[in-house]
Design a protein around this motif. Structure first.
Motif, PDB file in Angstrom:
ATOM      1  N   ASN A   1       0.817  -1.212   0.000  1.00  0.00           N
ATOM      2  CA  ASN A   1       0.000   0.000   0.000  1.00  0.00           C
ATOM      3  C   ASN A   1       0.853   1.265   0.000  1.00  0.00           C
ATOM      4  O   ASN A   1       0.394   2.329  -0.419  1.00  0.00           O
ATOM      5  CB  ASN A   1      -0.938   0.005   1.209  1.00  0.00           C
ATOM      6  CG  ASN A   1      -2.173  -0.844   0.976  1.00  0.00           C
ATOM      7  OD1 ASN A   1      -3.130  -0.408   0.362  1.00  0.00           O
ATOM      8  ND2 ASN A   1      -2.127  -2.082   1.442  1.00  0.00           N
ATOM      9  N   HIS A   2       2.097   1.160   0.492  1.00  0.00           N
ATOM     10  CA  HIS A   2       2.999   2.312   0.441  1.00  0.00           C
ATOM     11  C   HIS A   2       3.426   2.585  -0.996  1.00  0.00           C
ATOM     12  O   HIS A   2       3.556   3.746  -1.416  1.00  0.00           O
ATOM     13  CB  HIS A   2       4.220   2.052   1.309  1.00  0.00           C
ATOM     14  CG  HIS A   2       5.183   3.202   1.362  1.00  0.00           C
ATOM     15  ND1 HIS A   2       4.906   4.384   2.039  1.00  0.00           N
ATOM     16  CD2 HIS A   2       6.421   3.371   0.778  1.00  0.00           C
ATOM     17  CE1 HIS A   2       5.918   5.214   1.894  1.00  0.00           C
ATOM     18  NE2 HIS A   2       6.845   4.626   1.136  1.00  0.00           N
ATOM     19  N   VAL A   3       3.651   1.486  -1.735  1.00  0.00           N
ATOM     20  CA  VAL A   3       4.051   1.639  -3.135  1.00  0.00           C
ATOM     21  C   VAL A   3       2.847   2.027  -3.989  1.00  0.00           C
ATOM     22  O   VAL A   3       2.944   2.891  -4.880  1.00  0.00           O
ATOM     23  CB  VAL A   3       4.681   0.329  -3.660  1.00  0.00           C
ATOM     24  CG1 VAL A   3       5.002   0.439  -5.151  1.00  0.00           C
ATOM     25  CG2 VAL A   3       5.936  -0.011  -2.870  1.00  0.00           C
ATOM     26  N   VAL A   4       1.720   1.377  -3.717  1.00  0.00           N
ATOM     27  CA  VAL A   4       0.492   1.666  -4.465  1.00  0.00           C
ATOM     28  C   VAL A   4      -0.557   2.112  -3.456  1.00  0.00           C
ATOM     29  O   VAL A   4      -1.286   1.286  -2.911  1.00  0.00           O
ATOM     30  CB  VAL A   4      -0.007   0.426  -5.235  1.00  0.00           C
ATOM     31  CG1 VAL A   4      -1.222   0.787  -6.090  1.00  0.00           C
ATOM     32  CG2 VAL A   4       1.105  -0.161  -6.080  1.00  0.00           C
ATOM     33  N   PRO A   5      -0.617   3.408  -3.131  1.00  0.00           N
ATOM     34  CA  PRO A   5      -1.533   3.892  -2.093  1.00  0.00           C
ATOM     35  C   PRO A   5      -2.978   3.491  -2.385  1.00  0.00           C
ATOM     36  O   PRO A   5      -3.418   3.517  -3.542  1.00  0.00           O
ATOM     37  CB  PRO A   5      -1.367   5.418  -2.145  1.00  0.00           C
ATOM     38  CG  PRO A   5      -0.024   5.623  -2.774  1.00  0.00           C
ATOM     39  CD  PRO A   5       0.147   4.501  -3.739  1.00  0.00           C
TER      40      PRO A   5
ATOM     41  N   LEU B   1      -7.755  -2.124   4.492  1.00  0.00           N
ATOM     42  CA  LEU B   1      -6.473  -1.960   5.167  1.00  0.00           C
ATOM     43  C   LEU B   1      -6.666  -1.934   6.688  1.00  0.00           C
ATOM     44  O   LEU B   1      -5.902  -2.546   7.439  1.00  0.00           O
ATOM     45  CB  LEU B   1      -5.780  -0.691   4.694  1.00  0.00           C
ATOM     46  CG  LEU B   1      -4.382  -0.437   5.281  1.00  0.00           C
ATOM     47  CD1 LEU B   1      -3.436  -1.569   4.915  1.00  0.00           C
ATOM     48  CD2 LEU B   1      -3.832   0.893   4.784  1.00  0.00           C
ATOM     49  N   ALA B   2      -7.721  -1.241   7.151  1.00  0.00           N
ATOM     50  CA  ALA B   2      -7.991  -1.170   8.590  1.00  0.00           C
ATOM     51  C   ALA B   2      -8.343  -2.545   9.148  1.00  0.00           C
ATOM     52  O   ALA B   2      -7.917  -2.919  10.253  1.00  0.00           O
ATOM     53  CB  ALA B   2      -9.124  -0.179   8.846  1.00  0.00           C
ATOM     54  N   GLN B   3      -9.098  -3.320   8.407  1.00  0.00           N
ATOM     55  CA  GLN B   3      -9.454  -4.671   8.865  1.00  0.00           C
ATOM     56  C   GLN B   3      -8.222  -5.572   8.929  1.00  0.00           C
ATOM     57  O   GLN B   3      -8.046  -6.345   9.880  1.00  0.00           O
ATOM     58  CB  GLN B   3     -10.506  -5.271   7.932  1.00  0.00           C
ATOM     59  CG  GLN B   3     -11.869  -4.613   8.049  1.00  0.00           C
ATOM     60  CD  GLN B   3     -12.848  -5.115   6.990  1.00  0.00           C
ATOM     61  OE1 GLN B   3     -12.442  -5.669   5.966  1.00  0.00           O
ATOM     62  NE2 GLN B   3     -14.144  -4.910   7.239  1.00  0.00           N
TER      63      GLN B   3
END
Length: 455
Positions: free
Chosen positions: A118-122, A132-134
């Motif tokens: 997710n850092h590479v592909v927000p 993401l939170a789950q």
């Protein structure tokens, strides 16, 4: 080994590892998902998928670590929003710690991978943020909770292994204190499910303190102090109910034993002494020291794990024991554990096909499976058949009990009378059985109970 436990289970394999997902897993996961999903079905679907993948990854961490240390993984089972990994042998103390730690560590690594991606592909959009939170909650925070030093969490197993067999009571006290602190904090924050969960686990640790003994290191024994035939005499003392003499002779036999079969036989004896004393943890500790680990007797391992409150670890050893030493005691243990695991088809097969010494025993064991299925009429008929074949008062009592469960009060009354005529005398149990309340009021039965001082 079959892992099927109900016709509604989902069975598949990951490589060489069988996986079974019980209906209860989906039910409980959906129930918790509904709390946070509100009316948005997408959040619920996302939650179910995250929990399934994450817990499966957690159990794979346990499984792959156990396999890397020489164990064969019999199955992974997901149930009630949790999981169990079954492997076929006891491991040494530190290897067992590694297997326990591998599950939470896998979850942390999985979450780290997701964060990196997710850092590479927000993430874009609302549902991506929810997903993401789950993933963070299940893999990171559940992992942290699971590492709390409270049995039966992985952290409890790790603490028990690190402290070692000489400090098992300290491990339980650590569980009591930690669980108490978390329960108090959860109540203060209004997290009532968390408070209930840790309160229940803390109570289990407190109960464990009443039966757990630390294993004290043995003092070196001089060769001249070793008594002849110590191991054979130890078994004789154990069968006679003299656990202290059996332990003394067993330790003497161990001190004189050569590494390998002799030492392993002495440890097997000492494990059974610990079981006779109600100390399952000490029994497991003795069997973990068998060298090589696969030389440990499966029946002993199964009994030790069951006594320690780990039926999921006992079951594969019980099934292995049934192949190696098919005695009635082994068959009864395997059947009991299969029933507890809800693997009722396998339990039924053993009850039907095992060469029991008497038809009465066979029918009573089949009745146990029928009870687990909720087939009370069939169970009553099988207990009745067992009584006709063997005349055991307990079987007549169980026939009465399950006729009553099935709503057949006349038959229940008749069978309770037969149980009393056959010598049934556990009046405390009879008096506390709610399903027999109306049956006990029958004039003839009430009079019999009064005449025997039971009412």
């Amino acid at each position: 080994m079959s892992t099927e436990s109900s016709p509604f289970s989902w069975n598949f394999t990951l490589g060489r590892i069988p996986v079974v997902v019980e209906p209860s897993f989906w039910l409980v996961t959906v129930m918790f998902g509904l709390i946070g999903a509100g009316r948005d079905w997408r959040i619920l679907v996302s939650w179910v998928g995250v929990v399934f993948v994450s817990i499966l990854m957690h159990e794979l961490g346990h499984a792959l670590m156990a396999m890397s240390l020489g164990s064969k993984v019999a199955a992974i089972q997901l149930y009630s929003m949790g999981g169990l990994t079954y492997h076929d042998r006891a491991l040494s103390r530190w290897r067992d710690v590694a297997v326990s730690a591998a599950g939470p560590l896998t979850g942390f690594l999985f979450y780290g991978l997701i964060v990196g991606v997710n850092h590479v592909v927000p993430p874009r959009g609302y549902m991506a943020q929810v997903l993401l939170a789950q993933l963070e909650w299940v893999n990171l925070w559940w992992g942290v909770i699971n590492l709390m030093p409270v049995p039966p969490l992985d952290g409890g197993h790790i603490a028990s292994g690190v402290l070692g067999p000489a400090r098992q009571r300290l491990a339980l006290w650590l569980g009591v204190i930690t669980a108490g602190a978390i329960t108090a904090l959860a109540l203060r924050l209004g997290a009532f499910y968390m408070a209930f969960m840790f309160g229940w686990m803390g109570y289990g640790c407190w109960q464990g303190l009443s039966v757990t003994k630390d294993i004290k290191p043995l003092k070196p024994t001089k060769v001249e102090e070793v008594e002849p035939d110590a191991l054979a005499r130890a078994w004789k003392a154990l069968r006679a109910g003299d656990e202290s003499e059996a332990a003394r002779l067993g330790h003497l036999a161990l001190s004189a034993a050569k590494p390998g079969p002799e030492s392993n036989a002495a440890r097997d004896l000492l494990a059974w002494v610990a079981l006779a004393e109600g100390n399952g943890r000490a029994a497991v500790s003795q069997l973990e020291k068998v060298d090589p680990p696969q030389a440990a007797r499966p029946f002993s391992l199964a009994m030790a794990y069951e006594a320690t409150g780990l039926p999921e670890r006992a079951l594969p050893h019980a099934l292995a024991a049934l192949e190696k030493e098919p005695t009635e005691a082994v068959a009864a243990l395997a059947l009991r554990l299969l029933v507890g695991a809800r693997r009722l088809d396998e339990a039924e097969r053993i009850a039907r096909e095992f060469a029991w010494k008497t038809p009465a025993t066979r029918d009573a064991r089949r009745a146990d499976v029928a009870v687990a299925r909720g087939e009370f009429g069939a169970a009553a008929a099988l207990y009745a058949s067992a009584f006709e074949a063997g005349g055991r008062a307990e079987d007549a009592y169980q026939a009465a009990r399950y006729h009553a469960h099935d709503g057949q009060l006349e038959l229940a009354t008749e069978w309770l009378k037969r149980a009393l005529r056959a010598g049934y005398d556990d009046f405390e149990t009879l008096g506390q059985e709610p399903v027999l309340a109306r049956v006990r009021s029958d004039p003839e039965i009430a009079e019999q109970l009064r005449s025997r001082g039971a009412a």
